[in-house]
Enzyme design. Structure first.
Site, PDB file in Angstrom:
ATOM      1  N   ASP A 134       0.828  -1.202   0.000  1.00  0.00           N
ATOM      2  CA  ASP A 134       0.000   0.000   0.000  1.00  0.00           C
ATOM      3  C   ASP A 134       0.867   1.257   0.000  1.00  0.00           C
ATOM      4  O   ASP A 134       1.535   1.555   0.986  1.00  0.00           O
ATOM      5  CB  ASP A 134      -0.934   0.010   1.221  1.00  0.00           C
ATOM      6  CG  ASP A 134      -1.993   1.115   1.116  1.00  0.00           C
ATOM      7  OD1 ASP A 134      -1.985   1.855   0.109  1.00  0.00           O
ATOM      8  OD2 ASP A 134      -2.812   1.246   2.038  1.00  0.00           O
TER       9      ASP A 134
ATOM     10  N   GLU B  58      -8.474   8.982   4.844  1.00  0.00           N
ATOM     11  CA  GLU B  58      -7.314   8.435   5.568  1.00  0.00           C
ATOM     12  C   GLU B  58      -6.956   9.258   6.813  1.00  0.00           C
ATOM     13  O   GLU B  58      -7.821   9.747   7.512  1.00  0.00           O
ATOM     14  CB  GLU B  58      -6.121   8.274   4.610  1.00  0.00           C
ATOM     15  CG  GLU B  58      -6.462   7.360   3.433  1.00  0.00           C
ATOM     16  CD  GLU B  58      -5.264   6.946   2.628  1.00  0.00           C
ATOM     17  OE1 GLU B  58      -4.260   6.498   3.190  1.00  0.00           O
ATOM     18  OE2 GLU B  58      -5.331   7.058   1.378  1.00  0.00           O
TER      19      GLU B  58
HETATM   20  C1  BGC Z   1      -2.883   9.557  -3.454  1.00  0.00           C
HETATM   21  C2  BGC Z   1      -3.796   8.571  -2.801  1.00  0.00           C
HETATM   22  C3  BGC Z   1      -3.076   7.892  -1.697  1.00  0.00           C
HETATM   23  C4  BGC Z   1      -2.470   8.887  -0.737  1.00  0.00           C
HETATM   24  C5  BGC Z   1      -1.649   8.183   0.293  1.00  0.00           C
HETATM   25  C6  BGC Z   1      -2.376  10.528  -2.428  1.00  0.00           C
HETATM   26  O1  BGC Z   1      -1.517  11.434  -3.014  1.00  0.00           O
HETATM   27  O2  BGC Z   1      -3.492  10.193  -4.510  1.00  0.00           O
HETATM   28  O3  BGC Z   1      -4.239   7.611  -3.703  1.00  0.00           O
HETATM   29  O4  BGC Z   1      -3.932   7.021  -1.029  1.00  0.00           O
HETATM   30  O5  BGC Z   1      -1.699   9.844  -1.413  1.00  0.00           O
HETATM   31  O6  BGC Z   1      -0.939   9.055   1.135  1.00  0.00           O
HETATM   32  C1  BGC Z   2      -4.689   3.684   0.653  1.00  0.00           C
HETATM   33  C2  BGC Z   2      -5.251   2.534  -0.133  1.00  0.00           C
HETATM   34  C3  BGC Z   2      -5.300   2.870  -1.586  1.00  0.00           C
HETATM   35  C4  BGC Z   2      -3.946   3.328  -2.067  1.00  0.00           C
HETATM   36  C5  BGC Z   2      -3.912   3.729  -3.519  1.00  0.00           C
HETATM   37  C6  BGC Z   2      -3.419   4.213   0.060  1.00  0.00           C
HETATM   38  O1  BGC Z   2      -3.014   5.353   0.722  1.00  0.00           O
HETATM   39  O2  BGC Z   2      -4.447   3.255   1.981  1.00  0.00           O
HETATM   40  O3  BGC Z   2      -6.517   2.185   0.358  1.00  0.00           O
HETATM   41  O4  BGC Z   2      -5.747   1.765  -2.297  1.00  0.00           O
HETATM   42  O5  BGC Z   2      -3.541   4.425  -1.301  1.00  0.00           O
HETATM   43  O6  BGC Z   2      -4.556   4.909  -3.740  1.00  0.00           O
END
Ligand code: BGC
Ligand code: BGC
Length: 846
Positions: free
Chosen positions: A330, A531
């Site tokens: 991830d 998140e």
């Molecule tokens: C991305 C997300 C990702 C996140 C994680 C963002 O910049 O676009 O997809 O889950 O960063 O920190």
């Molecule tokens: C998230 C995931 C997601 C990934 C890609 C991460 O930060 O925890 O759930 O699939 O980003 O965007």
């Protein structure tokens, strides 16, 4: 030579969020955690994947593996992001997979068309199949977060978030939602979705609570298999994993929803029995339905990062549970494993991760290091081949080798699938079934249509707000209604219902009106987040304005219907008191008309749709962060798991207490962090120059680039001597798995105060910092103060908290109140560290 690079904020965040309070006093301690778990492990079920191994596929894999170089194999194991890798690079490095992260679009264009998505998919596909430099043609696989519909694509059908779907208690509907999502994803030429999320949220302060179907494993288990089959197709059916179906992902393995204090990416401190009985249940049905990929969680189990957890990834998931697809990482999550960096982590692969998610531009270094590790044997040939075999197995099962370019596939490019009326109808049904009625005094609901209705609150006509996080953008913020073509706001649905039956509707966000209405509908609640940005420190809903608005309308004799947009249960007693009827509408997504369907009678005055939604999360009776779950502190739930009124219930709700139960820390007394020992809740921790994270309990500890020692100033071992060698960035400080509110100190002229003695002046910049979670924190340079000191003499240094209370720092949610970081050489001893109110600061800011 393997080059290691550090990602600073990430490293510090990793220390804070689950660096291992129980585990890893050092490497040996780290191992001790694993051993302890293994000696006590309960019996995990022996499962069989819904998709059987096909001997023809296995021998095709044998043939492919025999032709592939180490570089080609490692290429398959790296997933890159569309913003940081071109098709040309995918060709050159034999990259096996790409993703678009949340809010990432072709050409960075939020309004990219279906044709743009398919064209980009084609470019990556052709690059992956180009063997002009030699090598084997292996089609790339593209993964995307379609977590409530195809949410990165303009015009897509967005379903209510999972917490709302839980309330429908309708597994069959999950299958349909999976099918619709897969169809819209297929239209853009994409093969794979990072869904469903199978988190079982136990502490609702977690910023991802809304991605969880329930606090209880039952619903999650009942839904997981249905969702997987909806997305992938039914095992045994001809269209399995192709046509309008895609590959799905069970995430985030394991216990992402079980972290201490609901801290995103934190540490789940649980027994293995709880891990199995609560957090693993969804994986069981997902595997039996044939889920093809599993995403490792950022979080830790008892101090050990999941991305490096061999026991859970290999022994449990792959061996015992019979998972034969592949494990994806991830978002550079491998970098937080002890001893790893974002560009080097054989530990993860050796523990069972099969594909790195490597979204940042440094992926080429990760590639080079992994190739070197595979060649040196640090990653065995057996493990390398197993990882690649699993990836190829999924690609072959999905028919990618024979499907041709994305644009040649049956549904790719079919714009009519995006936001199709039949799809929206299913989303609208999901909205209707997810609404939970908490209060309906005097049977105010259902409303007649032919009356004067005021629709107000900032959520009334705000599709971005009603859709929540992961909606066009990652956080779900920064959108206008125009960014959701074809969608209907809650207001839009009400207007259509009322006006079609001869009633009238006034819309005003501030509650003003030209004609006194018969009833006011106030749509209010949480703004979108995703998140870690959604983590909160208590369960108070903080909408003072909404409350005043409701009370004002009520005072004018207008009955009030409160409609609460939220991603989690929050304490809303004042708002409940200020409403005659109150329903939780969660984050309904693009089909806001589903709300009017239920709260209004039909044009003939009959009940058209009753409320059927029931809570799958316990609702708090005050704002204190007590963990309330089915079977846990139920007496402290205002509404227990399963609650929800229907129109046949006549329950009069009396006024509720408006005592939140929260006590505001005054911030007038000094708060000790270290006075010879680390005070509760903090632990003394180090991240050394090789990114080994350690909790320090012994009096002398020597690590890479830093050593720490307990020394005496006034009494025995009342100080800590910190010696940096200058061999790389190392951080030392006080970290916790729970949050401390320093906001009052910041407001009261507070300072971070510590005594310091220097025996070797800094050779490079020295910073002190505070941290409030992933990507949340601030640092202040103290180099000058330290450089100006006389060697061997003590000095008290006070840093104005304003220097650290900068934008984006949540002072009420501090995890580390004090750490020191330098890449240079330095010998400093610290004594008596505390936060003081009204202190005279030596270092001022702002
Ligand atoms: C991305 C997300 C990702 C996140 C994680 C963002 O910049 O676009 O997809 O889950 O960063 O920190
Ligand atoms: C998230 C995931 C997601 C990934 C890609 C991460 O930060 O925890 O759930 O699939 O980003 O965007």
């Amino acid at each position: 030579m393997v080059f290691k690079k550090r990602m600073l904020l990430g490293v510090i965040s990793a220390l804070v969020v689950g660096g291992g309070l129980l585990g890893c006093a050092d490497q040996a301690g780290d191992q001790a955690v694993g051993q302890q778990a293994e000696s006590e492990h309960p019996s995990w079920p022996a499962l069989t994947s819904g998709i059987a191994k096909d001997p023809a596929i296995e021998s095709r894999i044998d043939a492919l593996l025999a032709q592939m170089s180490v570089e080609e194999k490692v290429g398959q194991m790296i997933q890159v992001e569309i913003r940081t890798a071109t098709p040309e690079e995918v060709r050159e490095y034999h990259i096996g997979s790409i993703l678009n992260g949340g809010g990432s679009f072709p050409d960075n264009n939020k309004h990219a068309s279906v044709a743009d998505w398919v064209a980009l998919a084609d470019r990556y596909y052709h690059a992956s199949m180009d063997t002009s430099d030699g090598g084997v043609a292996i089609p790339m696989i593209w993964g995307t977060d379609a977590v409530h519909g195809h949410n990165n694509v303009i015009g897509a059908t967005l379903f209510p978030h999972n917490i709302a779907l839980g309330a429908t208690h309708n597994p069959e509907l999950m299958r349909k939602i999976g099918e619709v999502t897969a169809a819209e994803v297929s239209a853009t030429g994409i093969d794979w979705v990072f869904a469903p999320t199978l988190a079982v949220t136990r502490d609702d302060r977690w910023g991802r609570s809304y991605e969880s179907y329930s606090e209880d494993p039952e619903v999650v288990r009942d839904y997981a298999g249905e969702l997987v089959e909806g997305l992938q197709g039914t095992p045994g059916s001809g269209d399995l994993l192709r046509g309008k179906y895609v590959v799905s992902t069970a995430k985030h393995f394991l216990a992402d929803g079980g972290t201490e204090n609901g801290i995103d990416r934190g540490d789940a401190m649980l027994s293995e029995q709880e891990l199995m009985d609560i957090h693993a249940q969804g994986y069981f049905s997902a595997i039996e339905s044939g889920v093809q990929t599993v995403m490792a969680s950022f979080s830790s189990w008892n101090g050990k990062k999941m991305h490096g957890h061999k026991y859970l990834m290999t022994d449990v998931l792959k061996q015992q549970l019979g998972f034969d697809g592949f494990i994806i990482g991830d978002w550079a999550g491998h970098q937080f494993v002890n001893g790893c960096s974002n560009v080097s982590c054989p530990q993860s692969i050796n523990a069972g991760l099969d594909m790195f998610m490597a979204p940042d531009p440094s992926w080429k270094e990760l590639f080079a290091n992994t190739v070197a590790q595979a060649k040196s044997g640090e990653i065995s040939a057996e493990r390398l081949n197993d990882a690649v075999r699993r990836i190829l197995r999924v690609k072959l099962r999905a028919g990618l080798f024979d499907a041709g370019a994305p644009s040649e596939r049956a549904y790719a490019g079919d714009e009519s699938l995006i936001g199709a009326p039949e799809h929206r109808a299913i989303a609208r049904q999901a909205v209707r079934e997810s609404l939970v009625l908490l209060k309906n005094n005097d049977g105010l609901l259902p409303l007649a249509r032919n009356q004067k209705v005021l629709v107000t609150g900032d959520g009334a006509d705000n599709i971005g707000k009603q859709s929540g996080g992961w909606s066009v953008t990652w956080q779900g913020t920064g959108n206008q209604n125009a960014d959701f073509p074809g969608a209907t706001s809650v207001y839009g649905g009400i207007a259509e219902a009322v006006e079609s039956a001869g009633g009238s509707v006034q819309l005003s966000t501030d509650g003003s009106f030209a004609t006194k209405p018969d009833v006011a509908i106030v749509v209010f609640g949480e703004d979108p987040y995703a998140e870690m940005q959604g983590d909160v420190s208590n369960l108070r809903y903080q909408g003072e304005q909404d409350l005043a608005l409701m009370q004002r309308l009520r005072a004018q004799g207008i009955p009030v219907v409160g409609l609460f947009i939220t991603g989690r249960p929050l304490w809303v007693n004042p708002q409940l008191n200020a409403s005659d009827a109150f329903a939780v509408i969660w984050q309904p997504g693009t089909e806001g008309a589903g709300v009017a369907d239920v709260i209004f009678r039909d044009a003939q005055g009959n009940v058209q749709y009753d409320f059927t939604g029931k809570l799958t999360f316990s609702w708090p009776d005050d704002a204190t962060p007590v963990v309330r779950n089915r079977g846990e502190n139920e007496a402290q739930a205002l509404f227990q798991y399963g609650y929800g009124l229907s129109y046949s219930d006549s329950v009069q709700m009396a006024a509720l207490s408006e005592e939140s139960g929260l006590q505001q820390a005054e911030g007038r007394e000094s708060l000790a962090i270290f006075n010879g020992r680390a005070l509760d809740p903090w632990h003394f921790q180090v991240v050394d120059a090789a990114n080994h994270q350690s909790v320090i309990s012994s009096s002398v500890t020597k690590l890479n680039g830093i050593s720490v020692k307990s020394v005496d100033r006034n009494v025995q071992e009342d100080s800590r001597r910190l010696q940096w060698t200058g061999e790389g960035d190392a951080t030392v400080g006080f970290f916790a798995n729970s949050r401390t509110d320093l906001s009052r100190y910041a407001a009261n002229g507070g300072a971070l105060v510590f005594d310091v003695k220097i025996d070797r002046a800094p050779s490079d910049a020295v910073n002190i910092g505070i941290n409030c979670g992933m990507d949340c924190g601030a640092e202040q340079a103290i180099t000058e103060v330290l450089s100006g000191m006389t060697a061997g003499e003590w000095k008290t240094v006070a840093v104005d908290l304003q220097c650290l209370a900068t934008d984006g720092v949540k002072m009420d949610m501090v995890l580390s109140p004090f750490y020191v970081r330098t890449a240079g050489a330095l010998d400093m001893t610290v004594h008596n560290i505390h936060v003081a109110a009204d202190a005279k600061a030596d270092i001022h800011c702002g």
